[in-house]
Write a protein that holds these residues in place. Structure first.
Motif, mmCIF file in Angstrom:
data_model
loop_
_atom_site.group_PDB
_atom_site.id
_atom_site.type_symbol
_atom_site.label_atom_id
_atom_site.label_comp_id
_atom_site.label_asym_id
_atom_site.label_seq_id
_atom_site.Cartn_x
_atom_site.Cartn_y
_atom_site.Cartn_z
ATOM 1 N N LEU A 7 0.816 -1.218 0.000
ATOM 2 C CA LEU A 7 0.000 0.000 0.000
ATOM 3 C C LEU A 7 0.852 1.271 0.000
ATOM 4 C CD1 LEU A 7 -2.900 0.968 -0.027
ATOM 5 C CD2 LEU A 7 -2.947 0.872 2.459
ATOM 6 N N TRP A 29 1.733 2.194 -3.415
ATOM 7 C CA TRP A 29 0.587 2.809 -4.084
ATOM 8 C C TRP A 29 0.440 4.271 -3.678
ATOM 9 C CZ3 TRP A 29 -4.402 -0.711 -4.160
ATOM 10 C CH2 TRP A 29 -4.106 -1.915 -4.827
ATOM 11 N N THR A 68 -12.474 -7.647 -2.094
ATOM 12 C CA THR A 68 -13.374 -6.497 -1.938
ATOM 13 C C THR A 68 -14.817 -6.873 -2.272
ATOM 14 O OG1 THR A 68 -12.816 -5.736 -4.171
ATOM 15 C CG2 THR A 68 -11.587 -4.772 -2.353
ATOM 16 N N SER A 84 -13.214 0.790 1.664
ATOM 17 C CA SER A 84 -13.296 1.736 0.545
ATOM 18 C C SER A 84 -12.269 2.857 0.701
ATOM 19 C CB SER A 84 -14.703 2.327 0.455
ATOM 20 O OG SER A 84 -14.917 3.254 1.494
ATOM 21 N N TYR A 96 -8.681 2.704 -0.705
ATOM 22 C CA TYR A 96 -8.526 3.186 -2.083
ATOM 23 C C TYR A 96 -8.853 4.663 -2.191
ATOM 24 C CZ TYR A 96 -8.659 -1.820 -2.351
ATOM 25 O OH TYR A 96 -8.400 -3.131 -2.121
ATOM 26 N N TRP A 131 -9.804 7.275 -7.931
ATOM 27 C CA TRP A 131 -10.333 6.745 -6.664
ATOM 28 C C TRP A 131 -10.521 7.833 -5.604
ATOM 29 C CZ3 TRP A 131 -6.417 2.115 -5.900
ATOM 30 C CH2 TRP A 131 -6.696 1.118 -6.850
ATOM 31 N N ASN A 132 -9.736 8.883 -5.705
ATOM 32 C CA ASN A 132 -9.636 9.868 -4.639
ATOM 33 C C ASN A 132 -10.831 10.833 -4.653
ATOM 34 O OD1 ASN A 132 -7.646 12.678 -3.779
ATOM 35 N ND2 ASN A 132 -8.169 11.017 -2.425
ATOM 36 N N THR A 182 -15.936 6.753 -4.343
ATOM 37 C CA THR A 182 -15.384 5.443 -3.954
ATOM 38 C C THR A 182 -16.054 4.887 -2.694
ATOM 39 O OG1 THR A 182 -13.299 5.950 -5.057
ATOM 40 C CG2 THR A 182 -13.253 4.192 -3.426
ATOM 41 N N PHE A 238 -10.081 -1.362 -10.801
ATOM 42 C CA PHE A 238 -8.623 -1.409 -10.739
ATOM 43 C C PHE A 238 -7.983 -1.141 -12.107
ATOM 44 C CE2 PHE A 238 -9.839 -3.775 -6.966
ATOM 45 C CZ PHE A 238 -9.020 -3.185 -6.020
ATOM 46 N N ALA A 257 -7.999 2.452 -13.235
ATOM 47 C CA ALA A 257 -7.408 3.447 -12.338
ATOM 48 C C ALA A 257 -5.975 3.747 -12.766
ATOM 49 C CB ALA A 257 -7.437 2.933 -10.900
ATOM 50 N N HIS A 303 -2.396 5.508 -12.033
ATOM 51 C CA HIS A 303 -1.524 6.004 -10.966
ATOM 52 C C HIS A 303 -0.585 7.064 -11.543
ATOM 53 C CE1 HIS A 303 1.410 6.003 -7.719
ATOM 54 N NE2 HIS A 303 0.575 5.261 -6.993
#
Lengths: 249, 291
Positions: free
Chosen positions: A120, A123, B11, B123, B126, B135-136, B140, B277, B280, B282
């Motif tokens: 995590l 991430w 999940t 939740s 994420y 996700w932010n 979510t 996922f 998403a 990054h």
């Protein structure tokens, strides 16, 4: 403990000069060499001599082409490692307390014996500074060579991170960025050092010095171009005979 | 992000399991004895099975107990606590129903709240990540909660509630997808801000730092799966919301109809969670000239 310290006594970090870096990757190699045998588990490689090699690195050098508004392209080599952020999101997400930021010098470290390898923190890091070692299943990251910088067994000149000690171009500098009178702080001030992805709000300690503008405009480069035209128009001797013979074929 | 099967199963099934527990805690359906046993067994199977599945992606699962220590800052740690607490409370409450035929209302309500709080904590693992702009956002936690109570209602045989919640879920999923598509751009992350070279000019990757792959690219830059995203969205939405709602509205309620609706909802949910996922992006991809 994953609560971030309110304030650290020092902010040890790196200043990386993008103007000076030549992209030789010596810092990558010396980082891997030092850190695979010192702090924590080794930095493992998978299929190192096979067709699909990959491995754990704490420092990687990207290369970018920056197209300037005047149409000139400029190459910038870009070393990237942990920025030891003041507001480190990788630390607060850790469920086990393996990730922590040190009160005394601000270094962000991983206690590998407490790491469950959930990933995590990797991430949560915007910079790709953390890599999960595939052999040991624990998170690896730059320690700022914490086992060098305080090590009295080493000569004083070696008490800097391995990457800094190795850089042949002098593009990497190490010091206390919390002290406005330190050499690194003065360097950042003089050269207009910047934060990476400031909109993430991580407040990185490491700073990058932007490349200086080029001093030669595009047109003047062409002065030498005529000299690059072929010079041997009239071949003589054996080569001349060969040339003619081949023409006739 | 890499759509790891262990995380998708975790999940989806723990969400459904805790969703069902939330309904059982409220006495909906009002069951005791063997029937209650079957309901609780199903809920525990899904919730605990999901949690166990989540340990499969750990590098060192033998140290998993340490994950209970950092509840003050870490949503992952909070999720661990809430999951254990709700399973314990609901075990006592369930034992009362199954073995004594007694309903301890207060304990049930507490168990329901804890179950929903567990889903919220999942939740937020994420939703908290600023590094994944899609996700932010509020969508979510909202989506995970409605997935849990909607799917839970379906499992608990609460037909009217299931119809309303699954319609709400469909709408919410649509909003999450469409608003999510613009969120990376709106957050303002570009290769120029990532490298700080924006003032010099437009940035392009000239050479990657390594010729092979690495952990970062495998874990966080998953671009292959987005090719059929549009079709998958339509299929998922049909499965998770439209078809179960139509079934419940048009056919007389019964075990067979309920089972088919649950299976359709589950298939749609798995598809939607895969997309959650796979779609998403990054921000670290920017350093590699990818998204």
């Amino acid at each position: 403990m994953t609560l971030l310290p309110e304030k650290t006594d020092a902010k040890l970090g790196l200043v990386i000069d993008l103007d000076t870096c030549v992209g030789c990757h010596a810092c990558v190699v010396s980082c891997k060499g030092w850190n695979t045998q010192g702090y924590g588990v080794p930095l493992s490689d998978q299929d190192p001599y096979g067709g699909d090699p990959s491995g754990t690195f704490l420092n990687r050098v990207h290369a970018y082409e920056v197209m300037r508004p005047d149409g000139q392209a400029q190459t910038t080599h870009f070393p990237k490692s942990c920025l030891h952020c003041e507001d480190a999101p990788c630390v607060t997400v850790c469920p086990t307390g393996a990730s922590y930021k040190r009160q005394e010098d601000g270094i962000v470290l991983v206690n590998e014996s407490a790491c469950i390898g959930c990933g995590l923190c990797a991430w949560a890091c915007p910079y790709g500074a953390r890599e999960l070692d595939q052999a040991a299943g624990v998170m690896k990251k730059c320690t700022l060579c914490v086992d060098r910088i305080y090590n009295d067994n080493l000569p004083e000149v070696d008490r800097v991170p391995s990457c800094v000690r190795t850089c042949p171009a002098g593009a990497r500098h190490f010091g206390d960025l919390g002290d406005p009178d330190s050499d690194v702080s003065k360097l950042v001030e003089a050269r207009g050092g910047i934060d990476l992805m400031p909109e993430q709000g991580t407040k990185p300690v490491n700073k990058y010095l932007p490349p200086r503008p080029k001093d030669q405009p595009l047109e003047e480069i062409d002065i030498l171009a005529p000299l690059l035209e072929p010079v041997a128009e009239d071949a003589r001797g054996f080569i001349g005979w060969l040339d003619k013979a081949l023409e006739k074929l | 992000m890499h759509p790891a099967p262990s995380i998708i199963f975790f999940t989806v099934f723990s969400g459904l399991g805790f969703g069902l527990l939330a309904w059982l805690g409220l006495g909906l359906p009002d069951v005791t004895g063997w029937v209650a046993f079957v309901f609780f067994a199903l809920a525990y199977l899904m919730a605990v099975g999901g949690l166990i599945s989540s340990t499969f992606h750990l590098g060192n699962p033998q140290r998993a107990l340490r994950a209970f220590t950092q509840w003050r800052t870490s949503w992952l740690s909070r999720e661990g606590w809430l999951a254990v607490l709700s399973l314990l409370v609901m075990a006592v409450y369930g034992a009362g129903l199954v073995f004594l035929g007694e309903r301890w209302t207060g304990l049930g309500i507490l168990g329901s709240i804890l179950s929903l709080a567990t889903v919220y904590a999942t939740s937020m693992i994420y939703g908290q990540l600023k590094t994944v702009p899609r996700w932010n956002a509020w969508t979510t936690p909202a989506l995970f909660m409605v997935f849990a109570v909607g799917g839970g209602a379906l499992m608990a045989g609460q037909v009217t509630a299931a119809i309303i919640l699954l319609i709400l879920l469909g709408g919410l999923q649509y909003i999450a997808w469409t608003t999510g598509d613009a969120r990376f751009r709106d957050a303002g992350h570009t290769m120029e801000t990532a490298t700080g070279l924006g003032p010099v000019g437009k940035v392009r990757l000239l050479e990657s730092p390594h010729s092979g792959g690495n952990y970062l690219l495998r874990e966080m830059v998953h671009v292959v799966g987005r090719k059929h995203a549009r079709k998958l969205r339509i299929l998922s939405l049909t499965g998770l919301s439209i078809l179960p709602v139509l079934l419940l509205l048009l056919l007389p309620a019964g075990h067979i109809v309920g089972l088919i609706a649950v299976i359709l909802h589950l298939a749609g949910t798995l598809g939607a969670r895969w997309l959650f996922f796979a779609e998403a992006e990054h921000v670290v991809g920017l350093y590699y000239g990818k998204r």
